[in-house]
Design a protein around this motif. Structure first.
Motif, PDB file in Angstrom:
ATOM      1  N   ILE A 106    -123.197 -45.395 -68.778  1.00 24.82           N
ATOM      2  CA  ILE A 106    -123.447 -44.038 -69.750  1.00 24.82           C
ATOM      3  C   ILE A 106    -124.203 -43.144 -68.908  1.00 24.82           C
ATOM      4  O   ILE A 106    -124.762 -43.613 -67.774  1.00 24.82           O
ATOM      5  CB  ILE A 106    -124.388 -44.542 -71.041  1.00 24.82           C
ATOM      6  CG1 ILE A 106    -125.705 -44.989 -70.506  1.00 24.82           C
ATOM      7  CG2 ILE A 106    -123.467 -45.385 -71.696  1.00 24.82           C
ATOM      8  CD1 ILE A 106    -126.602 -45.174 -71.911  1.00 24.82           C
ATOM      9  N   THR A 107    -124.017 -41.951 -69.137  1.00 23.71           N
ATOM     10  CA  THR A 107    -124.814 -40.790 -68.599  1.00 23.71           C
ATOM     11  C   THR A 107    -125.412 -40.032 -69.351  1.00 23.71           C
ATOM     12  O   THR A 107    -125.137 -39.787 -70.422  1.00 23.71           O
ATOM     13  CB  THR A 107    -123.777 -39.966 -67.650  1.00 23.71           C
ATOM     14  OG1 THR A 107    -123.030 -39.201 -68.517  1.00 23.71           O
ATOM     15  CG2 THR A 107    -122.699 -40.768 -66.817  1.00 23.71           C
ATOM     16  N   PHE A 108    -126.479 -39.383 -69.036  1.00 22.15           N
ATOM     17  CA  PHE A 108    -127.560 -38.558 -69.781  1.00 22.15           C
ATOM     18  C   PHE A 108    -128.479 -37.806 -68.597  1.00 22.15           C
ATOM     19  O   PHE A 108    -128.506 -37.985 -67.447  1.00 22.15           O
ATOM     20  CB  PHE A 108    -128.222 -39.274 -70.743  1.00 22.15           C
ATOM     21  CG  PHE A 108    -128.997 -40.643 -70.115  1.00 22.15           C
ATOM     22  CD1 PHE A 108    -130.479 -40.650 -69.822  1.00 22.15           C
ATOM     23  CD2 PHE A 108    -128.378 -41.884 -70.083  1.00 22.15           C
ATOM     24  CE1 PHE A 108    -131.135 -41.643 -69.219  1.00 22.15           C
ATOM     25  CE2 PHE A 108    -128.922 -42.829 -69.303  1.00 22.15           C
ATOM     26  CZ  PHE A 108    -130.537 -42.823 -68.962  1.00 22.15           C
ATOM     27  N   ALA A 109    -129.432 -37.113 -69.010  1.00 27.75           N
ATOM     28  CA  ALA A 109    -130.243 -36.367 -68.211  1.00 27.75           C
ATOM     29  C   ALA A 109    -131.730 -36.265 -68.854  1.00 27.75           C
ATOM     30  O   ALA A 109    -131.886 -36.544 -70.056  1.00 27.75           O
ATOM     31  CB  ALA A 109    -129.750 -34.967 -68.118  1.00 27.75           C
ATOM     32  N   ASP A 110    -132.800 -36.280 -67.956  1.00 24.94           N
ATOM     33  CA  ASP A 110    -134.063 -36.240 -68.327  1.00 24.94           C
ATOM     34  C   ASP A 110    -134.279 -34.614 -68.721  1.00 24.94           C
ATOM     35  O   ASP A 110    -133.511 -33.737 -68.566  1.00 24.94           O
ATOM     36  CB  ASP A 110    -135.097 -36.805 -67.423  1.00 24.94           C
ATOM     37  CG  ASP A 110    -135.140 -35.881 -66.134  1.00 24.94           C
ATOM     38  OD1 ASP A 110    -134.785 -34.555 -66.191  1.00 24.94           O
ATOM     39  OD2 ASP A 110    -135.714 -36.432 -65.113  1.00 24.94           O
ATOM     40  N   PRO A 111    -135.519 -34.605 -69.470  1.00 23.73           N
ATOM     41  CA  PRO A 111    -135.848 -32.953 -69.712  1.00 23.73           C
ATOM     42  C   PRO A 111    -135.908 -31.947 -68.818  1.00 23.73           C
ATOM     43  O   PRO A 111    -135.689 -30.951 -69.132  1.00 23.73           O
ATOM     44  CB  PRO A 111    -137.267 -33.096 -70.646  1.00 23.73           C
ATOM     45  CG  PRO A 111    -137.079 -34.664 -70.996  1.00 23.73           C
ATOM     46  CD  PRO A 111    -136.678 -35.402 -70.031  1.00 23.73           C
ATOM     47  N   ALA A 112    -135.854 -32.420 -67.526  1.00 21.86           N
ATOM     48  CA  ALA A 112    -136.015 -31.674 -66.272  1.00 21.86           C
ATOM     49  C   ALA A 112    -134.666 -31.323 -65.690  1.00 21.86           C
ATOM     50  O   ALA A 112    -134.486 -30.463 -64.921  1.00 21.86           O
ATOM     51  CB  ALA A 112    -136.879 -32.032 -65.201  1.00 21.86           C
ATOM     52  N   GLY A 113    -133.620 -31.910 -66.567  1.00 27.62           N
ATOM     53  CA  GLY A 113    -132.235 -31.666 -65.931  1.00 27.62           C
ATOM     54  C   GLY A 113    -131.688 -32.921 -64.805  1.00 27.62           C
ATOM     55  O   GLY A 113    -130.816 -32.708 -64.178  1.00 27.62           O
ATOM     56  N   ASN A 114    -132.974 -33.486 -64.487  1.00 26.73           N
ATOM     57  CA  ASN A 114    -132.291 -34.644 -63.467  1.00 26.73           C
ATOM     58  C   ASN A 114    -131.236 -35.801 -64.300  1.00 26.73           C
ATOM     59  O   ASN A 114    -131.330 -36.193 -65.303  1.00 26.73           O
ATOM     60  CB  ASN A 114    -133.380 -35.461 -62.887  1.00 26.73           C
ATOM     61  CG  ASN A 114    -134.369 -34.794 -62.119  1.00 26.73           C
ATOM     62  OD1 ASN A 114    -134.057 -34.224 -61.158  1.00 26.73           O
ATOM     63  ND2 ASN A 114    -135.657 -34.836 -62.955  1.00 26.73           N
ATOM     64  N   ARG A 115    -130.059 -35.999 -63.494  1.00 20.40           N
ATOM     65  CA  ARG A 115    -129.074 -36.786 -63.697  1.00 20.40           C
ATOM     66  C   ARG A 115    -129.391 -38.110 -63.773  1.00 20.40           C
ATOM     67  O   ARG A 115    -129.809 -38.624 -62.818  1.00 20.40           O
ATOM     68  CB  ARG A 115    -127.628 -36.341 -63.347  1.00 20.40           C
ATOM     69  CG  ARG A 115    -126.687 -37.472 -63.600  1.00 20.40           C
ATOM     70  CD  ARG A 115    -125.169 -37.190 -62.790  1.00 20.40           C
ATOM     71  NE  ARG A 115    -124.257 -38.147 -63.217  1.00 20.40           N
ATOM     72  CZ  ARG A 115    -123.286 -37.873 -64.127  1.00 20.40           C
ATOM     73  NH1 ARG A 115    -123.211 -36.654 -64.548  1.00 20.40           N
ATOM     74  NH2 ARG A 115    -122.211 -38.916 -64.236  1.00 20.40           N
ATOM     75  N   LEU A 116    -129.097 -39.089 -64.987  1.00 23.60           N
ATOM     76  CA  LEU A 116    -129.298 -40.513 -64.779  1.00 23.60           C
ATOM     77  C   LEU A 116    -128.359 -41.115 -65.353  1.00 23.60           C
ATOM     78  O   LEU A 116    -127.385 -40.538 -66.185  1.00 23.60           O
ATOM     79  CB  LEU A 116    -130.720 -40.863 -65.675  1.00 23.60           C
ATOM     80  CG  LEU A 116    -131.909 -40.259 -65.134  1.00 23.60           C
ATOM     81  CD1 LEU A 116    -132.181 -39.211 -65.659  1.00 23.60           C
ATOM     82  CD2 LEU A 116    -133.143 -41.497 -65.856  1.00 23.60           C
ATOM     83  N   GLU A 117    -127.851 -42.414 -64.986  1.00 19.98           N
ATOM     84  CA  GLU A 117    -126.905 -43.286 -65.245  1.00 19.98           C
ATOM     85  C   GLU A 117    -127.525 -44.686 -65.707  1.00 19.98           C
ATOM     86  O   GLU A 117    -128.436 -45.184 -64.985  1.00 19.98           O
ATOM     87  CB  GLU A 117    -125.799 -43.212 -64.354  1.00 19.98           C
ATOM     88  CG  GLU A 117    -124.980 -42.316 -64.032  1.00 19.98           C
ATOM     89  CD  GLU A 117    -123.931 -42.052 -62.871  1.00 19.98           C
ATOM     90  OE1 GLU A 117    -123.590 -41.122 -62.523  1.00 19.98           O
ATOM     91  OE2 GLU A 117    -123.839 -43.243 -62.344  1.00 19.98           O
ATOM     92  N   ALA A 118    -126.988 -45.162 -66.774  1.00 19.42           N
ATOM     93  CA  ALA A 118    -127.197 -46.613 -66.919  1.00 19.42           C
ATOM     94  C   ALA A 118    -126.144 -47.392 -67.019  1.00 19.42           C
ATOM     95  O   ALA A 118    -125.135 -46.903 -67.540  1.00 19.42           O
ATOM     96  CB  ALA A 118    -128.166 -46.755 -68.210  1.00 19.42           C
ATOM     97  N   PHE A 119    -126.169 -48.552 -66.470  1.00 14.93           N
ATOM     98  CA  PHE A 119    -125.002 -49.365 -66.271  1.00 14.93           C
ATOM     99  C   PHE A 119    -125.105 -50.869 -66.398  1.00 14.93           C
ATOM    100  O   PHE A 119    -126.340 -51.227 -66.641  1.00 14.93           O
ATOM    101  CB  PHE A 119    -124.297 -49.157 -64.833  1.00 14.93           C
ATOM    102  CG  PHE A 119    -125.240 -49.678 -63.891  1.00 14.93           C
ATOM    103  CD1 PHE A 119    -125.044 -50.978 -63.405  1.00 14.93           C
ATOM    104  CD2 PHE A 119    -126.268 -49.141 -63.163  1.00 14.93           C
ATOM    105  CE1 PHE A 119    -125.799 -51.763 -62.392  1.00 14.93           C
ATOM    106  CE2 PHE A 119    -126.928 -49.809 -62.217  1.00 14.93           C
ATOM    107  CZ  PHE A 119    -126.673 -50.819 -61.760  1.00 14.93           C
ATOM    108  N   CYS A 120    -124.129 -51.606 -66.789  1.00 17.52           N
ATOM    109  CA  CYS A 120    -124.340 -53.057 -66.719  1.00 17.52           C
ATOM    110  C   CYS A 120    -123.070 -53.888 -65.981  1.00 17.52           C
ATOM    111  O   CYS A 120    -122.127 -53.038 -65.796  1.00 17.52           O
ATOM    112  CB  CYS A 120    -124.497 -53.564 -68.069  1.00 17.52           C
ATOM    113  SG  CYS A 120    -122.753 -53.421 -69.111  1.00 17.52           S
TER     114      CYS A 120
END
Length: 327
Positions: free
Chosen positions: A104-118
């Motif tokens: 899955i992909t999302f962003a923190d409130p500052a706009g930094n891209r994060l991904e979470a995976f398994c």
């Protein structure tokens, strides 16, 4: 907490040849063949840990956070959405590019891209380092840690602590906000520095031997301007390390001997002794700032602040015991 480790980091940099030489010849990573302007590097049995995309010079592209199961990934996505964070299920093509089963992909409130995976994919061939090293300390502790420069620590604190579930290890409030977070036994896998700007400060990789770090230090000194922080030891995570300048303008910390904590019993606390017990002279800083940090180290030394070595029996020194007792 669903997130268990820092799985990978992605960098955008057009200086891909320079990155390749540094990642293999200095850091000891193994380059993985990738097409076009993409480079990937292994550190262990995972198919990749560091990804460099040559399509731009934007710096940090993504932080990839590992989750233990599909159910955990679903719970994380649901909690993010319940807090108003937009979450996207990654395409099969992107998941394959990351060498993971689900993403899955999302962003923190500052706009930094994060991904979470398994369910990350494992390589079929043994890890072959780019130079002779004993190996990287990864496994359940993850790739290492990442530290961000941020404009406002307080604005991001609720997201990382309350929404993602990162646990505060310790923090400093002066001269600016500085928070360290753990997601496993590594003292910190993530940290934020309230420097007033948005950028990657550094990421850290930990080696299996102090000699790996010392030999890397020798190599780095042969490359003029490569050393950013001299060899030193941190006060909070006890890491012995040095920092190098990268082709992208941020730093990489190259270390050994990092502290492993018990997440169940650890209590967050404010720190006052400064970032380093000794060394870590910031060669990139103006002299006034370097002196302030140097004075903090000298003050800690004068007060007898040190880390006990678990491999060396106590000296039973009455003078030292009296100094420590006064603290």
């Amino acid at each position: 907490m669903e997130i268990t480790a820092l799985g990978y980091i992605g960098i955008n940099s057009s200086q891909i040849d320079q990155w390749s030489r540094m990642a293999t010849g200095l850091l000891g990573m193994q380059q993985v063949d990738r097409g076009g302007k993409m480079r990937a590097f292994r550190m262990d049995d995972r198919k990749q840990r560091l990804i460099v995309d040559g399509s731009s010079d934007a710096g940090l592209a993504v932080m990839g956070w590992e989750v233990s199961s599909t159910a955990g990934l679903d719970r994380l996505a649901g909690r993010l959405e319940s807090h108003g964070v937009k979450v996207a299920r990654a395409s099969r093509a992107l998941a394959d590019e990351r060498h993971v089963t689900e993403l899955i992909t999302f962003a923190d409130p500052a706009g930094n891209r994060l991904e979470a995976f398994c369910k990350p994919e494992l390589a079929s061939e043994p890890f072959r380092p780019g130079r002779p090293i004993s190996g990287f300390r990864t496994g359940a502790l993850g790739m290492g840690h990442v530290v961000l420069n941020v404009e406002d620590v307080e604005a991001l604190l609720p997201f990382y602590r309350d929404v993602l579930g990162f646990h505060v290890s310790d923090f400093g409030l002066k001269p600016y906000g500085l928070y360290f977070f753990h997601v496993n036994g590594r003292h910190h896998s993530f940290a934020m520095v309230g420097s007033g700007r948005k950028a990657l400060h550094h990421f850290m990789v930990e080696l299996g031997s102090l000699d790996d770090v010392g030999q890397g230090y020798d190599l780095a000194q042969l490359d003029e301007g490569r050393i950013a922080y001299t060899l030193g030891r941190h006060t909070n995570d006890h890491m012995t390390s040095f920092y190098v300048n990268t082709p992208s303008g941020f730093f990489i910390e190259y270390g050994w001997g990092g502290r492993v904590i018990d997440p169940e019993s650890w209590q967050p606390h404010e720190t006052f002794d400064g970032p380093s017990l000794w060394g870590h002279e910031r060669l990139h800083m103006p002299e006034e700032q370097r002196k302030r940090l140097r004075d903090m180290r000298l003050d800690a030394a004068a007060r007898g602040v040190r880390v006990a070595d678990p491999h060396v029996p106590p000296l039973n020194c009455a003078w030292l015991d009296s100094v420590v007792a006064r603290e």
